[in-house]
Design a protein around this motif. Structure first.
Motif, PDB file in Angstrom:
ATOM      1  N   ALA A 193       0.788  -1.245   0.000  1.00 27.41           N
ATOM      2  CA  ALA A 193       0.000   0.000   0.000  1.00 27.41           C
ATOM      3  C   ALA A 193       0.818   1.293   0.000  1.00 27.41           C
ATOM      4  CB  ALA A 193      -1.036   0.015   1.129  1.00 27.41           C
ATOM      5  N   ASP A 194       2.149   1.178   0.113  1.00 24.99           N
ATOM      6  CA  ASP A 194       2.976   2.389  -0.018  1.00 24.99           C
ATOM      7  C   ASP A 194       2.852   2.929  -1.440  1.00 24.99           C
ATOM      8  OD1 ASP A 194       3.991   2.310   2.520  1.00 24.99           O
ATOM      9  OD2 ASP A 194       5.971   1.539   1.949  1.00 24.99           O
ATOM     10  N   GLU A 195       2.835   4.240  -1.562  1.00 25.36           N
ATOM     11  CA  GLU A 195       2.748   4.837  -2.898  1.00 25.36           C
ATOM     12  C   GLU A 195       4.125   5.302  -3.369  1.00 25.36           C
ATOM     13  OE1 GLU A 195      -0.408   7.768  -3.027  1.00 25.36           O
ATOM     14  OE2 GLU A 195      -1.869   6.278  -2.327  1.00 25.36           O
ATOM     15  N   GLU A 218       0.323  10.835   3.124  1.00 20.45           N
ATOM     16  CA  GLU A 218       1.035  10.081   4.191  1.00 20.45           C
ATOM     17  C   GLU A 218       1.453   8.682   3.751  1.00 20.45           C
ATOM     18  OE1 GLU A 218      -3.242   9.285   4.643  1.00 20.45           O
ATOM     19  OE2 GLU A 218      -2.063  11.106   4.304  1.00 20.45           O
ATOM     20  N   LYS A 219       0.897   8.203   2.615  1.00 21.22           N
ATOM     21  CA  LYS A 219       1.298   6.870   2.141  1.00 21.22           C
ATOM     22  C   LYS A 219       2.481   6.920   1.175  1.00 21.22           C
ATOM     23  CE  LYS A 219      -3.348   4.892   2.020  1.00 21.22           C
ATOM     24  NZ  LYS A 219      -4.366   5.077   0.980  1.00 21.22           N
ATOM     25  N   THR A 220       2.874   8.131   0.779  1.00 25.49           N
ATOM     26  CA  THR A 220       3.928   8.240  -0.238  1.00 25.49           C
ATOM     27  C   THR A 220       5.290   7.890   0.372  1.00 25.49           C
ATOM     28  OG1 THR A 220       2.637  10.072  -1.104  1.00 25.49           O
ATOM     29  CG2 THR A 220       4.785   9.691  -2.103  1.00 25.49           C
ATOM     30  N   LYS A 221       5.910   6.827  -0.132  1.00 26.08           N
ATOM     31  CA  LYS A 221       7.183   6.364   0.436  1.00 26.08           C
ATOM     32  C   LYS A 221       8.376   6.827  -0.388  1.00 26.08           C
ATOM     33  CE  LYS A 221       8.422   3.678   3.609  1.00 26.08           C
ATOM     34  NZ  LYS A 221       8.266   2.284   3.546  1.00 26.08           N
ATOM     35  N   ASN A 223       8.461  11.090   5.608  1.00 27.29           N
ATOM     36  CA  ASN A 223       8.464   9.663   5.241  1.00 27.29           C
ATOM     37  C   ASN A 223       8.903   9.405   3.814  1.00 27.29           C
ATOM     38  OD1 ASN A 223       7.415   9.163   7.729  1.00 27.29           O
ATOM     39  ND2 ASN A 223       5.282   9.299   7.005  1.00 27.29           N
TER      40      ASN A 223
END
Ligand code: PMP
Ligand code: GLN
Length: 375
Positions: free
Chosen positions: A107-109, A153-156, A188
């Motif tokens: 699920a990381d973008e 917040e999911k963007t890695k 992050n």
């Protein structure tokens, strides 16, 4: 069921295969058609007589790590610890795969700027991450407002490629500053900087991530000796990353390949001491100019080319076909292979533009442009 049902055969394999089948001049897949430096060939002979045929240390031969560190220092003034901040990889492809596998969780973008090179998406999918494909602007440069809107917040990770394949555009200081701000404001977020064409720029200096302190702590820089020394088939490259990140990369690397081909590493360790990459830009600039001058009487319109060994050309004056169809016709009817740029994008590509590789003998380039002028 199988994990990767939608991964096609790469456009580079497809077009090179068609070029062989139709006896065409191959300006598609990016590789030189000229001989390698004879010094390299004699080094292979000399070095292969030594005790160089067993496993190299996991991260790379210490001499090659030291020479790579020296190359980075001389090119950008960045002082790296060869033992802790450099990893020798089986080409940039393995370097990129390793970085993605080490960082991306389900699920990381991951932000990818289209048109983008083809080896980014698959390792993200394999990690159950989500590729977020953002178009570059009309001039193939980053649209920072759009990029900022895509960060959450999911963007890695963000993957950048400068000098850029397929467009041949290079980034400015202000692009690097924007990128630096983006990394600093998003805790992050990490960065893969694909710089395989780092030594092939023509009129301006390459803005490596190595030059920016704001990028360094969260950036993994990937490069390829294949591009810099005309040895794409050797598949040797390297990753530069700060120690904390590098420790993570090594965890993947040791089970993916453990270590890279020892003979190539020993030969490159010696070759790097004799080689000056500063000449590479001038070497390819002559080829770019030969190709561009040869195309002056053609119906193609050439786009700006500031780096890499690729030249984009619009065929909008000749045809309204899709770029894939146009390339098929070009190789089948006119015996010249090129690359359609739509395959580098997830979004519909409206530009009628194809890519030519000019890493070729001058004679090949002249034959190619003579042919292209007749279309
Ligand atoms: N990134 C880009 C932008 C490329 O054009 C290529 C192709 N050579 C690679 C990565 C992969 O490099 P390597 O052949 O060293 O794996
Ligand atoms: N990087 C090369 C290109 O863009 C292709 C390498 C490959 O065939 N995977 O043409």
């Amino acid at each position: 069921m199988f994990k990767l049902p939608d991964i096609p055969i790469s456009i580079f394999s497809t077009m090179s295969h068609l070029a062989r089948e139709h006896g065409a001049i191959n300006l598609s897949q990016g590789f030189p058609d000229f001989e390698v430096d004879p010094k390299l060939v004699s080094l292979i002979e000399k070095v292969s007589k030594g005790t160089v045929h067993q496993y190299s240390p996991m991260a790379g031969e210490s001499k090659l790590l030291e020479e790579t560190s020296r190359l980075v220092y001389e090119s950008y003034g960045r002082d790296l610890d060869p033992k802790k901040e450099i990893l020798i990889t089986a080409g940039a492809t393995q370097g990129i795969f390793t970085c993605i596998q080490a960082l991306v969780e389900p699920a990381d973008e991951v932000l990818i700027l289209d048109p983008s090179y083809d080896c980014y998406v698959m390792p993200i999918t394999l990690s159950q991450g989500v590729p977020v494909r953002i178009p570059l602007n009309e001039s193939f440069l980053p649209d920072w407002e759009l990029i900022k809107q895509c960060v959450n917040e999911k963007t890695k990770l963000i993957i950048t490629n400068n000098p850029h394949n397929p467009s041949g555009r290079i980034w400015s200081k202000s692009d690097m500053q924007e990128l630096s701000n983006l990394l600093q404001t998003n805790q992050n977020l990490y960065h893969i900087s694909d710089e395989v064409y780092e030594h092939i720029t023509f009129d301006a200096r390459h803005e490596s991530a190595n030059l920016y302190d704001g990028l360094h702590p969260k950036t993994m820089i990937v490069s390829s000796f294949g591009k810099s020394f005309h040895i794409t088939g050797w598949k040797v490259g390297y990753v530069v990353a700060p120690k904390k990140l590098m420790n993570e990369l090594k965890k993947v690397h040791q089970y993916l390949v453990f270590t890279v081909n020892s003979l190539s590493q020993h030969v490159l360790s010696e070759y790097l001491q004799q080689q000056n990459v500063k000449q590479l830009g001038a070497f390819y600039k002559q080829k770019r100019d030969l190709f561009r001058i040869g195309m002056e009487n053609s119906k193609f319109e050439l786009l700006p080319c500031e780096g890499t060994y690729f030249q984009l050309a619009s065929y909008a004056n000749q045809s309204q076909e899709s770029d894939v169809d146009f390339c098929h016709e070009l190789v089948e009817k006119f015996k010249l292979a090129a690359i359609p740029i739509s395959v580098f994008s997830a979004h519909e590509e409206k530009r009628k533009v194809i890519r030519f590789c000019f890493a070729k003998e001058n004679e090949t380039l002249t034959k190619a442009t003579d042919l292209l002028c007749k279309i």
